[in-house]
Design a protein around this motif. Sequence first.
Motif, short mmCIF file in Angstrom:
data_model
loop_
_atom_site.label_atom_id
_atom_site.label_comp_id
_atom_site.label_asym_id
_atom_site.label_seq_id
_atom_site.Cartn_x
_atom_site.Cartn_y
_atom_site.Cartn_z
N ALA A 25 0.83 -1.20 0.00
CA ALA A 25 0.00 0.00 0.00
C ALA A 25 0.87 1.26 0.00
O ALA A 25 1.91 1.31 0.64
CB ALA A 25 -0.92 0.00 1.22
N ASN A 26 0.43 2.25 -0.73
CA ASN A 26 1.11 3.53 -0.81
C ASN A 26 0.10 4.61 -0.42
O ASN A 26 -0.86 4.85 -1.14
CB ASN A 26 1.64 3.76 -2.23
N VAL A 27 0.30 5.23 0.74
CA VAL A 27 -0.62 6.24 1.25
C VAL A 27 -0.01 7.62 1.00
O VAL A 27 1.06 7.92 1.50
CB VAL A 27 -0.89 6.04 2.76
N VAL A 28 -0.71 8.44 0.22
CA VAL A 28 -0.22 9.79 -0.12
C VAL A 28 -1.28 10.79 0.31
O VAL A 28 -2.37 10.83 -0.26
CB VAL A 28 0.05 9.92 -1.64
N VAL A 29 -0.99 11.60 1.34
CA VAL A 29 -1.99 12.54 1.84
C VAL A 29 -1.62 14.00 1.62
O VAL A 29 -2.48 14.84 1.45
CB VAL A 29 -2.30 12.30 3.34
N HIS A 30 -0.35 14.33 1.64
CA HIS A 30 0.09 15.72 1.52
C HIS A 30 0.36 16.08 0.07
O HIS A 30 1.50 16.27 -0.35
CB HIS A 30 1.33 15.97 2.39
N THR A 31 -0.72 16.18 -0.73
CA THR A 31 -0.63 16.48 -2.15
C THR A 31 -1.97 17.04 -2.61
O THR A 31 -2.97 16.94 -1.91
CB THR A 31 -0.27 15.22 -2.95
N ASP A 32 -2.00 17.59 -3.83
CA ASP A 32 -3.27 18.06 -4.39
C ASP A 32 -4.16 16.90 -4.82
O ASP A 32 -5.35 17.07 -5.04
CB ASP A 32 -3.01 18.97 -5.60
N PRO A 34 -4.61 13.51 -3.18
CA PRO A 34 -4.38 12.47 -2.18
C PRO A 34 -4.99 11.14 -2.61
O PRO A 34 -6.04 11.11 -3.26
CB PRO A 34 -5.07 13.03 -0.93
N HIS A 35 -4.31 10.05 -2.27
CA HIS A 35 -4.81 8.73 -2.66
C HIS A 35 -4.13 7.64 -1.85
O HIS A 35 -3.11 7.86 -1.21
CB HIS A 35 -4.58 8.49 -4.15
N VAL A 36 -4.73 6.48 -1.90
CA VAL A 36 -4.15 5.26 -1.34
C VAL A 36 -4.12 4.25 -2.46
O VAL A 36 -5.14 3.99 -3.10
CB VAL A 36 -4.99 4.71 -0.16
N GLU A 37 -2.95 3.69 -2.73
CA GLU A 37 -2.82 2.64 -3.73
C GLU A 37 -2.56 1.33 -3.00
O GLU A 37 -1.80 1.30 -2.05
CB GLU A 37 -1.63 2.91 -4.66
N ALA A 38 -3.18 0.26 -3.46
CA ALA A 38 -2.94 -1.06 -2.89
C ALA A 38 -3.12 -2.10 -3.99
O ALA A 38 -4.01 -1.96 -4.83
CB ALA A 38 -3.91 -1.32 -1.74
N ASN A 132 -14.98 16.24 6.96
CA ASN A 132 -14.21 17.48 7.04
C ASN A 132 -12.84 17.35 6.42
O ASN A 132 -12.32 18.28 5.82
CB ASN A 132 -14.08 17.95 8.50
N VAL A 133 -12.23 16.17 6.55
CA VAL A 133 -10.90 15.94 5.98
C VAL A 133 -10.96 15.93 4.45
O VAL A 133 -10.06 16.43 3.79
CB VAL A 133 -10.32 14.61 6.51
N LEU A 134 -12.03 15.38 3.90
CA LEU A 134 -12.15 15.25 2.44
C LEU A 134 -12.56 16.55 1.75
O LEU A 134 -12.67 16.58 0.53
CB LEU A 134 -13.13 14.14 2.08
N ASN A 135 -12.83 17.58 2.52
CA ASN A 135 -13.15 18.88 1.93
C ASN A 135 -14.38 18.82 1.02
O ASN A 135 -14.42 19.43 -0.04
CB ASN A 135 -11.92 19.40 1.17
N GLY A 136 -15.38 18.01 1.43
CA GLY A 136 -16.62 17.91 0.67
C GLY A 136 -16.58 16.96 -0.51
O GLY A 136 -17.57 16.81 -1.22
N GLN A 137 -15.45 16.28 -0.75
CA GLN A 137 -15.33 15.34 -1.87
C GLN A 137 -15.65 13.92 -1.40
O GLN A 137 -15.34 13.57 -0.26
CB GLN A 137 -13.92 15.38 -2.46
#
Length: 200
Positions: A25-32, A34-38, A132-137
């Motif tokens: 798994a690759n967790v990327v949160v600090h980007t425009d 954000p995603h999790v790959e597995a 709240n974390v997802l900013n409405g997405q």
Amino acid sequence: PLKNLPHPFLLKTATNFISKVSPGANVVVHTDRPHVEAPLGGTSQVVRGDEPGNEPNIACRTIAEDCSVLGGIFEKGNVSASRRKRLLSNPAKCEGYAFDTETVFTFEFYQNLFDAQTYSLDLGFAKIGCSNVLNGQPIQWLGKMKDGRYLWVSVGRCVVYSLIIALFDCVIYFVYLTIGAYCTQSFQIWHEKLLDASRT
């Protein structure tokens, strides 16, 4: 981008936990973006490969694991789902295996970390609200190749045979009916809390 992220300690603990459960798994949160790959083979509860015409009835409640078409250690058909998940979730160990286009593969997915009723992640030691974390997405689940191409699943008229979100069990279960046309394997999970989050 994400906003209102939990405390860095909690975030690091959560991503370390995900990495232990699924080494690939690759967790990327600090980007425009954000995603999790597995890896697909390491996150599916059941994987099965059959010759066209011999695939299981996906309307039944139980689909038996059978990865013998992958060859290697799977060839004899006696590898358990838990062992397959350990092997195929680790990029260093799964390089010799591939899903071909002649075989009908059936995948079963579900998870118990995301609570769809409260729209939160339950990590056992903490609950993280997602709206709240997802900013409405919405949360989006999709199949994608490492090179960026989308995973296409053969389904008749792009109809998902079964998509059941059982809110009381917090289980997301879905299967695709294999017939003919092509449709991408993707869906979004919406909640009314997202509307409130987008207004703030």
